[in-house]
Design a protein around this motif. Structure first.
Motif, PDB file in Angstrom:
ATOM      1  N   LYS A 332       7.960 -11.102   0.863  1.00 51.38           N
ATOM      2  CA  LYS A 332       8.238  -9.844   1.558  1.00 51.38           C
ATOM      3  C   LYS A 332       9.696  -9.758   1.993  1.00 51.38           C
ATOM      4  O   LYS A 332      10.331  -8.704   1.863  1.00 51.38           O
ATOM      5  N   ILE A 333      10.222 -10.845   2.510  1.00 50.69           N
ATOM      6  CA  ILE A 333      11.619 -10.834   2.982  1.00 50.69           C
ATOM      7  C   ILE A 333      12.577 -10.657   1.813  1.00 50.69           C
ATOM      8  O   ILE A 333      13.554  -9.902   1.894  1.00 50.69           O
ATOM      9  N   GLU A 334      12.334 -11.358   0.726  1.00 50.71           N
ATOM     10  CA  GLU A 334      13.206 -11.219  -0.447  1.00 50.71           C
ATOM     11  C   GLU A 334      13.152  -9.802  -0.999  1.00 50.71           C
ATOM     12  O   GLU A 334      14.175  -9.259  -1.435  1.00 50.71           O
ATOM     13  N   GLY A 355       3.420  -7.604   8.634  1.00 54.64           N
ATOM     14  CA  GLY A 355       1.991  -7.644   8.887  1.00 54.64           C
ATOM     15  C   GLY A 355       1.158  -6.792   7.961  1.00 54.64           C
ATOM     16  O   GLY A 355      -0.061  -6.934   7.923  1.00 54.64           O
ATOM     17  N   VAL A 356       1.806  -5.887   7.187  1.00 49.82           N
ATOM     18  CA  VAL A 356       1.049  -5.013   6.289  1.00 49.82           C
ATOM     19  C   VAL A 356       0.911  -5.661   4.923  1.00 49.82           C
ATOM     20  O   VAL A 356       1.638  -6.597   4.577  1.00 49.82           O
ATOM     21  N   ASN A 357      -0.014  -5.137   4.129  1.00 48.23           N
ATOM     22  CA  ASN A 357      -0.269  -5.686   2.804  1.00 48.23           C
ATOM     23  C   ASN A 357       0.869  -5.337   1.849  1.00 48.23           C
ATOM     24  O   ASN A 357       1.302  -4.189   1.765  1.00 48.23           O
ATOM     25  N   PHE A 358       1.341  -6.345   1.119  1.00 48.73           N
ATOM     26  CA  PHE A 358       2.503  -6.160   0.246  1.00 48.73           C
ATOM     27  C   PHE A 358       2.164  -5.287  -0.961  1.00 48.73           C
ATOM     28  O   PHE A 358       2.874  -4.327  -1.269  1.00 48.73           O
ATOM     29  N   ASP A 359       1.075  -5.599  -1.650  1.00 50.55           N
ATOM     30  CA  ASP A 359       0.735  -4.895  -2.886  1.00 50.55           C
ATOM     31  C   ASP A 359       0.125  -3.520  -2.639  1.00 50.55           C
ATOM     32  O   ASP A 359       0.343  -2.593  -3.426  1.00 50.55           O
ATOM     33  N   LYS A 360      -0.635  -3.360  -1.551  1.00 46.95           N
ATOM     34  CA  LYS A 360      -1.339  -2.106  -1.319  1.00 46.95           C
ATOM     35  C   LYS A 360      -0.542  -1.099  -0.505  1.00 46.95           C
ATOM     36  O   LYS A 360      -0.846   0.098  -0.561  1.00 46.95           O
ATOM     37  N   GLN A 361       0.445  -1.550   0.259  1.00 48.06           N
ATOM     38  CA  GLN A 361       1.157  -0.619   1.119  1.00 48.06           C
ATOM     39  C   GLN A 361       2.661  -0.606   0.874  1.00 48.06           C
ATOM     40  O   GLN A 361       3.253   0.445   0.670  1.00 48.06           O
ATOM     41  N   ILE A 363       4.666  -1.883  -1.689  1.00 50.11           N
ATOM     42  CA  ILE A 363       5.090  -1.535  -3.047  1.00 50.11           C
ATOM     43  C   ILE A 363       4.853  -0.055  -3.367  1.00 50.11           C
ATOM     44  O   ILE A 363       5.773   0.645  -3.816  1.00 50.11           O
ATOM     45  N   PRO A 364       3.638   0.496  -3.161  1.00 50.70           N
ATOM     46  CA  PRO A 364       3.432   1.922  -3.502  1.00 50.70           C
ATOM     47  C   PRO A 364       4.336   2.857  -2.704  1.00 50.70           C
ATOM     48  O   PRO A 364       4.888   3.811  -3.273  1.00 50.70           O
ATOM     49  N   ARG A 365       4.505   2.630  -1.431  1.00 51.61           N
ATOM     50  CA  ARG A 365       5.343   3.517  -0.628  1.00 51.61           C
ATOM     51  C   ARG A 365       6.811   3.428  -1.048  1.00 51.61           C
ATOM     52  O   ARG A 365       7.499   4.441  -1.132  1.00 51.61           O
ATOM     53  N   PHE A 366       7.259   2.213  -1.329  1.00 49.80           N
ATOM     54  CA  PHE A 366       8.652   2.068  -1.761  1.00 49.80           C
ATOM     55  C   PHE A 366       8.880   2.759  -3.103  1.00 49.80           C
ATOM     56  O   PHE A 366       9.924   3.392  -3.316  1.00 49.80           O
ATOM     57  N   ASN A 367       7.930   2.654  -4.010  1.00 55.66           N
ATOM     58  CA  ASN A 367       8.075   3.303  -5.317  1.00 55.66           C
ATOM     59  C   ASN A 367       8.176   4.822  -5.181  1.00 55.66           C
ATOM     60  O   ASN A 367       8.967   5.476  -5.872  1.00 55.66           O
ATOM     61  N   VAL A 368       7.389   5.400  -4.268  1.00 52.34           N
ATOM     62  CA  VAL A 368       7.444   6.848  -4.049  1.00 52.34           C
ATOM     63  C   VAL A 368       8.799   7.251  -3.482  1.00 52.34           C
ATOM     64  O   VAL A 368       9.438   8.196  -3.968  1.00 52.34           O
ATOM     65  N   ILE A 369       9.251   6.558  -2.447  1.00 49.61           N
ATOM     66  CA  ILE A 369      10.535   6.897  -1.822  1.00 49.61           C
ATOM     67  C   ILE A 369      11.678   6.707  -2.800  1.00 49.61           C
ATOM     68  O   ILE A 369      12.608   7.533  -2.877  1.00 49.61           O
ATOM     69  N   ASN A 386       9.710   4.480   9.228  1.00 45.57           N
ATOM     70  CA  ASN A 386       8.851   5.504   8.625  1.00 45.57           C
ATOM     71  C   ASN A 386       8.109   4.979   7.403  1.00 45.57           C
ATOM     72  O   ASN A 386       6.981   5.387   7.113  1.00 45.57           O
ATOM     73  N   LEU A 387       8.751   4.084   6.706  1.00 42.35           N
ATOM     74  CA  LEU A 387       8.139   3.551   5.488  1.00 42.35           C
ATOM     75  C   LEU A 387       6.912   2.696   5.804  1.00 42.35           C
ATOM     76  O   LEU A 387       5.972   2.631   5.008  1.00 42.35           O
ATOM     77  N   VAL A 388       6.921   2.055   6.955  1.00 42.91           N
ATOM     78  CA  VAL A 388       5.862   1.100   7.283  1.00 42.91           C
ATOM     79  C   VAL A 388       4.868   1.643   8.296  1.00 42.91           C
ATOM     80  O   VAL A 388       3.654   1.500   8.141  1.00 42.91           O
ATOM     81  N   LYS A 389       5.363   2.314   9.343  1.00 44.55           N
ATOM     82  CA  LYS A 389       4.512   2.622  10.488  1.00 44.55           C
ATOM     83  C   LYS A 389       3.718   3.924  10.340  1.00 44.55           C
ATOM     84  O   LYS A 389       2.787   4.163  11.117  1.00 44.55           O
ATOM     85  N   LEU A 390       4.089   4.769   9.384  1.00 44.18           N
ATOM     86  CA  LEU A 390       3.302   5.985   9.189  1.00 44.18           C
ATOM     87  C   LEU A 390       1.902   5.643   8.711  1.00 44.18           C
ATOM     88  O   LEU A 390       1.721   4.719   7.904  1.00 44.18           O
ATOM     89  N   SER A 391       0.911   6.387   9.185  1.00 52.03           N
ATOM     90  CA  SER A 391      -0.451   6.178   8.715  1.00 52.03           C
ATOM     91  C   SER A 391      -0.551   6.562   7.234  1.00 52.03           C
ATOM     92  O   SER A 391       0.313   7.262   6.684  1.00 52.03           O
ATOM     93  N   ARG A 392      -1.608   6.120   6.582  1.00 54.51           N
ATOM     94  CA  ARG A 392      -1.776   6.402   5.153  1.00 54.51           C
ATOM     95  C   ARG A 392      -1.843   7.905   4.891  1.00 54.51           C
ATOM     96  O   ARG A 392      -1.208   8.407   3.957  1.00 54.51           O
ATOM     97  N   LEU A 393      -2.608   8.609   5.732  1.00 58.86           N
ATOM     98  CA  LEU A 393      -2.761  10.041   5.525  1.00 58.86           C
ATOM     99  C   LEU A 393      -1.465  10.797   5.783  1.00 58.86           C
ATOM    100  O   LEU A 393      -1.103  11.702   5.029  1.00 58.86           O
ATOM    101  N   ARG A 394      -0.754  10.385   6.830  1.00 56.77           N
ATOM    102  CA  ARG A 394       0.484  11.094   7.147  1.00 56.77           C
ATOM    103  C   ARG A 394       1.554  10.842   6.089  1.00 56.77           C
ATOM    104  O   ARG A 394       2.291  11.750   5.711  1.00 56.77           O
ATOM    105  N   PHE A 395       1.648   9.611   5.605  1.00 56.20           N
ATOM    106  CA  PHE A 395       2.612   9.324   4.542  1.00 56.20           C
ATOM    107  C   PHE A 395       2.270  10.137   3.293  1.00 56.20           C
ATOM    108  O   PHE A 395       3.156  10.671   2.622  1.00 56.20           O
ATOM    109  N   TYR A 396       0.973  10.235   2.995  1.00 56.89           N
ATOM    110  CA  TYR A 396       0.556  11.011   1.829  1.00 56.89           C
ATOM    111  C   TYR A 396       0.933  12.494   1.980  1.00 56.89           C
ATOM    112  O   TYR A 396       1.458  13.101   1.053  1.00 56.89           O
TER     113      TYR A 396
END
Length: 454
Positions: A332-334, A355-361, A363-369, A386-396
């Motif tokens: 995650k740090i790298e 603390g969040v899941n790397f593959d499920k949260q 990676i997908p959010r970073f790819n969208v941004i 904003n990339l991490v703390k937004l809820s799934r629905l709000r980010f969507y």
């Protein structure tokens, strides 16, 4: 003893094995600097012939030819040695370990071992140790220490016999000589004192071999000034000797803790403010293991650039990081530094990233941004918060729903997948009052009651 023909075969086979199939011998053989070149300009002309012979000798035994002039400048004593003496030294080293990598490594790291008088003492010395599976690194360390501190083969032999007498296997002795080569200079009483200390903690003699194998550096720790105070601290924290023994056998590196480290980690754990289920998972293997996990995570964060205080702050604010493996944290740090281009200091402000899941949260959010930024779809830069703390629905709703092409990138809400609300549909029916059927008699009673009213 390996014969000259065997040594010549080792060098020849290695050279031809590493030769590219499409290259000719003339192209593959390295070209040594011309004796009349600038590299030899500072050396007297009377020595040129001897230097050419030396350079050819070093080349024949696998040394990089372009580095020979600098190597010779740093080790002028080689100019006073004849090529025949140096070749004898090469042959003795190869008899100790028939490996060209070993020869180049030890001569490059400790050129003084080429002194023939010194190596003559070790012609049979390594074999006399009785460690038949001794590694190249162990031999290199022993020769280096023996050369620098004038330790004789007999002294090394006595230390090795002392370790064997304490029940240490040959394989573990080789690891000890790799990690703590200075053991060949210690007194036998000091080595026995360390073993006696472990037996006093409750570790059996047959188990000490495992401790030294997993953490041979523990032999370098003093008993009175390091190990005993550490065990006393464990006991002051409320851990019994049986618990300490269990944790030491589980991972002997717990003995590498500094005095006071475990106390600080345990105090921090007891002050955590998080969900009960997270705290239960953290303490699942006991307080000792949980505190040691905190120490490992803090060390990992410090290795990537955070201060000790900031690392502790990150773990305290985001205790889920304790439940992740060290490899996952490093990944995650790298990714944060090299892919997302954020400074590692951002973790102090947004520790939730770890603390969040790397593959499920992540990676997908970073790819969208990243997609939106590359297509000028975003006016303002999106921060890590904003990339991490937004809820799934709000980010969507903010970054995916307005851009249909991001549906497949985000993946989670692609296609006809319905977005779940907070509660399942029809949940209100569970709280609806229960209705009972009314009988004819109940109706008559109600009518008569109503008629009696003024």
């Amino acid at each position: 003893m390996i014969t000259n023909m065997a040594i010549r075969n080792i060098i020849t086979r290695r050279s031809f094995r590493s030769m590219p199939k499409s290259s000719s011998i003339a192209i593959y053989l390295p070209q040594f600097p011309n004796p009349n070149s600038r590299a030899f300009s500072e050396i007297p002309a009377c020595h040129h012939r001897g230097l050419v012979s030396l350079s050819a000798l070093f080349r024949r035994y696998g040394f990089p030819p372009t580095e020979f002039p600098d190597f010779l400048k740093k080790n002028e004593f080689l100019g006073n040695s004849s090529p025949s003496e140096i070749e004898k030294s090469f042959k003795i080293l190869l008899s100790l370990k028939p490996s060209q990598d070993f020869l180049v490594s030890i001569v490059s790291g400790c050129p003084r071992v080429l002194q023939l008088d010194f190596l003559e003492k070790w012609r049979l010395g390594v074999k006399q140790l009785g460690v038949y599976n001794i590694t190249s690194a162990a031999i290199r360390n022993v020769l280096d220490i023996s050369m620098r501190f004038e330790v004789s083969p007999n002294d090394v032999y006595r230390r090795v016999e002392c370790l064997k007498g304490l029940g240490i296997s040959e394989e573990i002795i080789s690891k000890v000589l790799e990690a703590v080569p200075m053991v060949v200079m210690w007194k036998e009483d000091e080595i026995r004192a360390t073993v006696d200390f472990f037996m006093g903690v409750g570790i059996q003699r047959r188990e000490i071999d495992r401790v030294f194998g997993l953490f041979p550096e523990v032999l370098a720790f003093g008993v009175d000034n390091r190990l005993k105070p550490l065990v006393d601290e464990f006991e002051d924290l409320g851990f019994s000797l049986s618990e300490i023994r269990r944790e030491v056998l589980r991972d002997p590196k717990v003995l590498g803790l500094e005095n006071g480290e475990l106390s600080q980690c345990l105090e921090m754990l007891r002050s955590l403010k998080c969900r009960v289920v997270i705290k239960q998972n953290i303490f699942l293997d006991g307080e000792f293991r949980a505190a040691y996990k905190v120490k490992l995570r803090v060390d990992c964060l410090r290795k990537h650039g955070l201060t000790y205080r900031d690392a502790f702050t990150v773990v305290w604010k985001e205790p889920r990081v304790i439940l992740y493996e060290i490899e996952d944290i490093q990944k995650k740090i790298e990714f944060l530094v090299h892919q997302m281009k954020f400074d590692v200091q951002c973790l102090v402000e947004v520790p939730e990233y770890l603390g969040v899941n790397f593959d499920k949260q992540i990676i997908p959010r970073f790819n969208v941004i990243q997609y939106l930024q590359s297509n000028d779809g975003l006016g303002d830069e999106v921060g890590l918060r904003n990339l991490v703390k937004l809820s799934r629905l709000r980010f969507y709703n903010m970054y995916v729903k307005p851009y249909p092409e991001c549906e497949k990138i985000y993946g989670r809400f692609a296609g006809d997948v319905a977005i779940r609300t907070r509660h399942p549909v029809g949940m209100w029916k569970l709280f609806k009052p229960q209705q009972h059927p009314q009988s004819g008699e109940d109706i008559k009673n109600i009518k008569s009651y109503m008629e009696s009213l003024p």
